[in-house]
Design a protein around this motif. Structure first.
Motif, PDB file in Angstrom:
ATOM      1  N   SER A 102      30.330   7.005  52.266  1.00 28.43           N
ATOM      2  CA  SER A 102      29.074   6.432  52.756  1.00 28.43           C
ATOM      3  C   SER A 102      29.277   5.809  54.138  1.00 28.43           C
ATOM      4  O   SER A 102      28.364   5.182  54.673  1.00 28.43           O
ATOM      5  CB  SER A 102      28.545   5.388  51.774  1.00 28.43           C
ATOM      6  N   SER A 135      31.689   3.508  54.938  1.00 29.87           N
ATOM      7  CA  SER A 135      32.225   2.143  54.932  1.00 29.87           C
ATOM      8  C   SER A 135      33.696   2.159  54.572  1.00 29.87           C
ATOM      9  O   SER A 135      34.077   2.735  53.557  1.00 29.87           O
ATOM     10  CB  SER A 135      31.485   1.285  53.905  1.00 29.87           C
ATOM     11  N   ALA A 138      28.563  -4.784  50.466  1.00 30.73           N
ATOM     12  CA  ALA A 138      27.442  -4.051  51.051  1.00 30.73           C
ATOM     13  C   ALA A 138      26.474  -5.008  51.738  1.00 30.73           C
ATOM     14  O   ALA A 138      25.998  -4.738  52.841  1.00 30.73           O
ATOM     15  CB  ALA A 138      26.716  -3.256  49.970  1.00 30.73           C
ATOM     16  N   VAL A 182      26.339  -4.001  55.355  1.00 30.59           N
ATOM     17  CA  VAL A 182      25.169  -3.146  55.585  1.00 30.59           C
ATOM     18  C   VAL A 182      23.978  -3.982  56.037  1.00 30.59           C
ATOM     19  O   VAL A 182      23.384  -3.725  57.079  1.00 30.59           O
ATOM     20  CB  VAL A 182      24.809  -2.341  54.315  1.00 30.59           C
ATOM     21  N   GLY A 203      27.619   9.316  55.895  1.00 37.80           N
ATOM     22  CA  GLY A 203      28.958   8.972  56.371  1.00 37.80           C
ATOM     23  C   GLY A 203      29.288   9.631  57.697  1.00 37.80           C
ATOM     24  O   GLY A 203      30.062   9.114  58.484  1.00 37.80           O
ATOM     25  N   PRO A 257      24.722   8.595  60.366  1.00 37.79           N
ATOM     26  CA  PRO A 257      23.621   7.922  59.677  1.00 37.79           C
ATOM     27  C   PRO A 257      22.287   8.098  60.398  1.00 37.79           C
ATOM     28  O   PRO A 257      21.242   8.166  59.744  1.00 37.79           O
ATOM     29  CB  PRO A 257      24.049   6.455  59.640  1.00 37.79           C
ATOM     30  N   ASN A 312      21.223   3.983  50.024  1.00 35.48           N
ATOM     31  CA  ASN A 312      22.288   4.885  49.622  1.00 35.48           C
ATOM     32  C   ASN A 312      23.653   4.238  49.773  1.00 35.48           C
ATOM     33  O   ASN A 312      24.541   4.425  48.950  1.00 35.48           O
ATOM     34  CB  ASN A 312      22.240   6.162  50.460  1.00 35.48           C
ATOM     35  N   LYS A 313      23.823   3.490  50.857  1.00 35.67           N
ATOM     36  CA  LYS A 313      25.107   2.817  51.052  1.00 35.67           C
ATOM     37  C   LYS A 313      25.338   1.808  49.933  1.00 35.67           C
ATOM     38  O   LYS A 313      26.413   1.749  49.343  1.00 35.67           O
ATOM     39  CB  LYS A 313      25.140   2.123  52.407  1.00 35.67           C
ATOM     40  N   ILE A 333      28.446   2.214  47.478  1.00 37.40           N
ATOM     41  CA  ILE A 333      29.473   1.179  47.559  1.00 37.40           C
ATOM     42  C   ILE A 333      29.608   0.499  46.196  1.00 37.40           C
ATOM     43  O   ILE A 333      30.706   0.238  45.706  1.00 37.40           O
ATOM     44  CB  ILE A 333      29.133   0.143  48.659  1.00 37.40           C
ATOM     45  N   ASN A 342      28.990   0.092  61.577  1.00 39.55           N
ATOM     46  CA  ASN A 342      27.755  -0.321  60.906  1.00 39.55           C
ATOM     47  C   ASN A 342      26.571   0.373  61.553  1.00 39.55           C
ATOM     48  O   ASN A 342      26.589   0.687  62.731  1.00 39.55           O
ATOM     49  CB  ASN A 342      27.585  -1.838  60.987  1.00 39.55           C
TER      50      ASN A 342
END
Lengths: 540, 366, 331
Positions: free
Chosen positions: C35, C37, C82, C86, C183, C186, C199-200, C204, C325
């Motif tokens: 994703s 991260s 997250a 995020v 990923g 974005p 989604n992240k 996560i 990010n």
């Protein structure tokens, strides 16, 4: 038809970024089945406005009506649901996905499993719209024009009835542009509405039904294309009748300052970007470099400035070969270089540092003291701010916080302050308003009058024909000829840029790009080149 | 209808930042208090014990200060060194490994140079630590410059490889292994000979170690280095835009190599100081300074004065918990980690309030 | 003298036992990294899931409860990561490292706080029963292989199932395609109406939950005893991060990759026995220090990293946008 609601109507849209008002109270209408050109200079807020329609930004105030109904667009998803699709200037594609997968990212009703039939579906749909594309091809293997086709396909696939294209022709050749316009006309016939963002007037006249004009973030007017002229549009765009004549003092030429022969340079991918190029600049003249974007202009500039490896060839500055010398030595020899990249902050400036720190960038190393001399840097920074009317809160503010035009003024001011004898400047008016542009032209002319040789890499042929003394045209890194600005016209230049016209050997007595009074005699050149060929053989 | 959305703040935010950080610390201490209450401990008593690090009403108060400095000095040095590389956007998270390498090389000198005059041994120790650790930093930087190897992951792996190497030396009895005590059956790291132990200036009974004095001087030097020197300027430009640095004629790779050498060498020096001050080495001697240093450098936005403050506060927390555990045996060092985690979370959240502002979207009715 | 066949069987069996927590951790981290991260907090996430899952499992006397809680608590830690990275756009490296410090501290805090009241695994018969070996009919009767591959507890089978499911999800489903797009780029996914932040968060949290299961498994493998000085996870979280690189971000490869790493780990414990049983062939094992085997996963990963960066024209599985990010309005 007056009763039919607009496909899109915007009322009172405002958007602010920090202290910059990108859009102020914008009203705009788009009829169903028309092509609307959105015209304005760079920085007039066109892209910002369209990004609000596509859900990338949220407006600070104002309302949007689609087919007469008021809507809120707070995400790209909302926008897609409302039938709006946007093809961004910087493609939004996943490089290591295939064409079909790039479209499938947005799939909603395709079930849970990723089925093989997606390739067929995409292929069928593409041919339905008259595109030819391999659905299995990876984006990283595609050409720019293929990528753009994919972007349009993506938008069409999701059933957009309104399609927004942000400067789609900037990266295309003439032929590709023609193909794109055919596509747009077909889309219009099938009932789609199109908004095309551009600042190229000839394209506006060719493709659009109506033209909406923005200026400095404000909405000016919408006019019917068939009832207007390029001149009227220019006036709307810049706000007042402009003196289209750029001052061009007669050159006061000297011997060739910079002579380039047999220059071959590779691009980042390792393919030939500058191909056996030759030309020269005299002191006291402005030499324009014309060519379609990506014809090797960037690589040429970088090679002269010592930032890119020279594969082969000579760069003779005042009789000395500078090819292969470090950038610092070249700069100290009096060759200044200002390159305005597309994102404006990528090269030449450190965005998070102050104006003072950016002004001293090239000479911070002078002197033996281990400390940086910011005192004189501050004096110089304040001088640049004053002389070029840079708008900033203080010379200690990070340059990132300034608008693009002001950033460019700082960059150019710094290069000119170094009192060069050769000034290489690429796209110096990119994104500048008309006043600032003229300030730049005046500055370049002042340098010319001082006997500096100026290499001007430009985009706008009209400007180059007014400003430059001579224009060199490149196509795919090759020299197509050098013409006198007063003796040429846009058609000729256009043909040369696309490679249709080669004037290198037009004159029998003098091949283009070789000075009669070269700094080196013919024998010396031959010796130089022979020596180099030997060097190459040795390395092979 | 109104909708909330985010906008980046511009302009000066220092005061706002300080207020937000103080609030973040207060909130974390509040949550910590609830946890303490759940264990049946009066949080006020505990916090006052912790924050005074046992200074008040203690006849060995000077011992507390010395103990505090043993935590503070390595953390300060590691944080500053990491800040040097972070400023260049080079994510050196190998502080733990570089610290241990420095300490072990200093120890090798200490064990082998018995009988030499003290100052000579100490200088040799520091040099050995700086060069060995610096060379490792140089190697990582070389990989990054030459092959664009991901430095975050390389330094992460390196930490563990070094850690196990140190454990190997510490746990293996062998004739070649001069690091261990000869008189012990069990493998134990030997104590340094007296000439390798960091001396100090006696102020009453308080021993102000020379390593502390040097680290304070180094703080000032690094501050000046980053802010006023040509090399510091180069670091800032490379960190801001590599293309611009190249364009300005800077030798970017040279700058990255040089800065990483300095960064790693400083961490190695911190390791040597730490070893010399405690007269021995051990695999756990870093006291997590390599990890905590990353947090400290980040909390202070890579500013040297900020690092001084943040390192001081985090050390106070760490050492305070240690001091308080004398009276509260059920709370160990891990409570400091717990608090440190919560403070960082709270600060990261408040960072958000410093950089963004939430605005309501106005809708004009037509 | 140990029977050589029995020793080999036991050795191979142990490889699987010690690989499984790594498999959970690795697959979980792959989901997170896909994703976009980079979560350096695997160790802490596993620790939190392990300790709380274990205690609830003992109280409820059920392995299902233990797994559910381990997953949920680790997912909660993932939600924290997250939220910070995020929603609040905090730096991923720093947040991840703090999650590790914090998570391990939570483990010790709970352990110390319970003290003598720490629940014993043996006192929860239902829980212990749930974790006992499930012999797969017929297959487990095959000599050697039956014992090595088909006589494990439920969590071992589950780990392999999860790895295969995750591989299938990533490569053969539309939501998996969407996740990979996030990923990689974005902004591209966002412009097609994919909810990037949502989604992240989901992935996560799911990935962290899977890590939590690995933590629980490690605790149970050690009989659920709390030791004041050593955390159950004991560096496995870091090896998992290394493994993600080693297996090139593929959950299917992770099954094989974890066994390679598990092999070295088991070798460390069995090198003495192996050397004395097969002195001619494996006698040299005795000369290799245990610490070398411990360091081997990191050494191998370091080499993989370097070799990978030497290669030209690589098709790496590493997501392009990892560590960055995403803020839609950035310009």
């Amino acid at each position: 038809m007056a009763d039919e609601p607009y496909a899109i109507e915007l009322r009172g849209i405002c958007k602010t970024f920090g202290s910059i008002k990108a859009n102020r109270n914008i009203n705009l209408t788009l009829k169903k089945g028309e092509i609307l050109a959105l015209l304005g200079e760079n920085g007039s807020g066109k892209t910002t406005l369209m990004n609000m329609l596509s859900g990338i930004y949220t407006p600070d105030a104002g309302s949007v009506f689609i087919n007469g109904a008021k809507v809120t667009i707070s995400s790209p998803e909302d926008s897609a649901k409302l039938g709006i699709g946007m093809v961004h200037q910087h493609f939004k594609l996943v490089e290591n996905f295939s064409c079909a997968d790039n479209i499938w990212i947005g799939a909603r009703d395709k079930g849970f499993l990723l089925k093989k039939d997606r390739y067929k579906i995409i292929e069928d749909m593409a041919s339905e719209f008259g595109f030819e594309i391999d659905p299995r091809k990876l984006v990283s293997m595609m050409s720019v024009s293929e990528k753009q086709t994919l972007e349009i396909l993506k938008v069409l696939y999701y059933g957009a009835s309104v399609i927004i294209l942000d400067e789609p022709t900037a990266v295309l050749t003439v032929q590709e542009t023609r193909k794109l316009f055919d596509v747009l006309r077909r889309m219009k016939e099938s009932g789609h509405s199109v908004i095309i963002i551009t600042h190229k007037l000839n394209e506006v006249m060719e493709i659009s039904d109506r033209v909406a004009v923005l200026r400095k973030g404000e909405y000016i007017d919408t006019v019917v294309t068939s009832e207007t002229t390029e001149k009227k549009l220019t006036e709307l765009m810049v706000g007042r009748k402009i003196e289209l004549n750029i001052n061009r003092p007669a050159p006061n030429k000297t011997k060739p300052l910079l002579e380039i022969r047999n220059l071959t340079v590779l691009n980042d991918e390792g393919s030939v970007a500058v191909d056996d190029l030759r030309f020269y600049i005299r002191g006291g003249e402005i030499l324009g470099v014309a060519g379609i974007a990506g014809s090797g202009q960037k690589e040429l500039c970088e090679a002269i400035a010592g930032l890119r490896h020279v594969e082969r060839g000579k760069i003779i500055h005042k009789g000395r070969n500078i090819a292969g010398l470090p950038p610092k030595t070249i700069f100290e020899a009096g060759i200044a270089f200002s390159f305005i990249p597309e994102d404006r902050l990528g090269m030449g400036l450190a965005p998070n540092m102050s104006i003072v720190d950016n002004v001293i960038l090239k000479k911070y190393k002078y002197g033996t003291s281990p400390f940086v001399d910011r005192k004189s840097g501050r004096v110089e920074a304040e001088d640049i701010v004053k002389r070029y009317e840079v708008v900033t809160t203080s010379v200690d503010a990070p340059v990132r916080q300034m608008s693009g035009g002001n950033v460019q003024k700082v960059l150019l001011g710094r290069e000119i302050n170094a009192s060069p004898n050769v000034l290489i400047t690429a796209y110096p008016v990119r994104g500048l308003d008309i006043n600032s542009s003229y300030l730049v032209y005046d500055t370049l002319n002042a340098q010319k009058a001082k006997g500096v040789g100026v290499l001007f890499v430009g985009e706008d042929l009209d400007v180059m024909m007014e400003l430059c003394d001579k224009i060199m045209v490149m196509c795919h890194g090759r020299l197509m000829g050098v013409v006198r600005a007063v003796n040429t016209n846009k058609e000729e230049l256009g043909l040369m840029m696309t490679g249709a016209l080669d004037l290198v050997n037009a004159k029998e007595d003098k091949p283009a790009g070789i000075a009669v009074d070269s700094a080196l005699t013919l024998e010396e050149w031959e010796r130089e080149i022979e020596a180099e060929d030997k060097e190459v053989d040795k390395n092979d | 209808m109104t909708k909330l959305h985010l906008v980046r703040r511009t302009g000066n935010t220092l005061l706002r930042r300080i207020i937000c950080y103080l609030a973040a610390i207060a909130i974390s201490m509040g949550i910590g208090a609830i946890l303490l209450l759940s264990l049946g401990i009066n949080p006020l008593d505990y916090y006052s014990d912790m924050l005074t690090v046992g200074l008040i009403g203690n006849k060995y108060a000077y011992k507390s200060v010395e103990g505090f400095l043993k935590v503070f000095v390595p953390l300060l040095m590691v944080s500053m060194a990491l800040a040097l590389s972070f400023k260049m956007r080079f994510w050196n998270i190998g502080g733990e490994g570089e610290f241990l390498i420095g300490a072990m090389c200093a120890a090798a000198i200490a064990y082998r140079c018995d009988g030499m005059p003290g100052p000579v041994v100490l200088i040799l120790m520091c040099l050995a630590a700086m060069i060995s650790s610096g060379l490792v930093g140089l190697a990582v930087a070389f990989l990054k410059c030459r092959f664009n190897t991901n430095e975050t992951l390389v330094t992460l792996m390196m930490n563990y490889i070094v850690l196990y190497a140190v454990k190997y030396i510490g746990e293996t009895k062998a004739p070649w292994n001069f690091f261990l005590r000869e008189d012990s059956e069990r493998p134990l790291f030997a104590k340094f000979p007296d000439n390798a132990i960091m001396p100090g200036i006696m102020i009453g009974r308080f021993n102000l170690l020379y390593s502390v004095v040097i680290s304070v001087i180094l703080t000032v030097i690094i501050y000046i280095y980053l802010k006023y020197t040509k090399q510091g300027y180069e670091i800032a430009v490379v960190g801001d835009s590599i293309n611009t640095a190249r364009y300005a004629g800077m030798k970017v790779n040279g700058i990255i190599l040089r800065t990483m050498f300095i960064s790693a060498a400083l961490i190695g020096l911190a390791g040597a100081f730490s070893a010399s001050a405690s007269a021995t080495v051990s695999p756990s001697m870093t006291n997590n300074a390599g990890w905590t240093g990353i947090v400290v450098a980040w909390l202070s936005k890579l500013s040297i004065p900020g690092i001084l403050v943040a390192a001081f506060l985090i050390s106070l927390l760490q050492y305070g918990c240690l001091a308080a555990s004398l009276s509260y045996p059920e709370i160990d060092q891990n409570f400091a980690d717990l608090m440190q985690g919560m403070i960082l979370f709270a600060v990261l959240m408040s960072d958000f309030l410093v950089t963004f502002k939430i605005v309501r979207r106005k809708e004009t009715e037509s | 003298m140990i029977d050589p066949i029995e020793l080999m069987t036991l050795f191979l069996f142990s490889i699987i036992v010690y690989s499984i927590p790594l498999l959970y951790g690795t697959v979980g981290e792959i989901m997170v990294e896909k994703s976009g991260s980079l979560n350096l907090g695997v160790e802490g996430t596993m620790a939190v899931g392990a300790v709380i899952g274990y205690i609830v499992g003992c109280r409820a006397d059920s392995i299902v409860a233990a797994m559910a809680v381990a997953f949920a608590m680790a997912a909660l830690v993932g939600a924290l990561f997250a939220f910070l990275t995020v929603t609040l756009q905090a730096n991923q490296n720093v947040t991840g490292l703090t999650i590790t410090t914090f998570g391990v501290a939570v483990y010790f805090f709970i352990g110390n706080a319970l003290g003598n009241k720490w629940p014993q695994f043996q006192d929860s018969p239902g829980f212990a029963e749930g974790f006992s070996v499930i012999r797969i009919p017929f297959l487990s009767d095959i000599p050697v292989i039956g014992k090595v591959l088909f006589s494990h507890n439920i969590m071992v089978y589950m780990a392999v199932a999860i790895a295969i499911l995750c591989w299938f999800y990533l490569n053969r489903t539309v939501p998996g395609l969407r996740l990979r797009a996030i990923g990689e780029n974005p902004a591209a996914a966002d412009s097609l109406g994919v909810k990037v932040a949502l989604n992240k968060y989901i992935h996560i949290m799911v990935g962290s939950g899977i890590m939590g299961l690995g933590g629980l498994y490690m605790g149970l493998n050690m009989g659920g005893t709390f030791e004041g000085s050593n955390c159950w996870i004991n560096g496995y979280g870091w090896i998992a991060i290394a493994l993600v690189i080693f297996v090139n971000w593929s959950p299917a490869m992770a099954v094989a990759g974890t066994f390679v790493f598990g092999f070295f780990n088991t070798l460390r414990m069995y090198n003495g026995a192996l050397a004395s049983t097969f002195p001619e062939v494996l006698g040299w094992l005795d000369d290799i220090p245990a610490q070398f085997f411990s360091a081997l996963p990191f050494i191998i990963t370091l080499l993989v990293l370097i070799i990978d960066s030497l290669r030209k024209n690589k098709r790496s599985g590493q997501p392009k946008a990892i560590g960055l990010n995403y803020y839609r309005e950035d310009r």
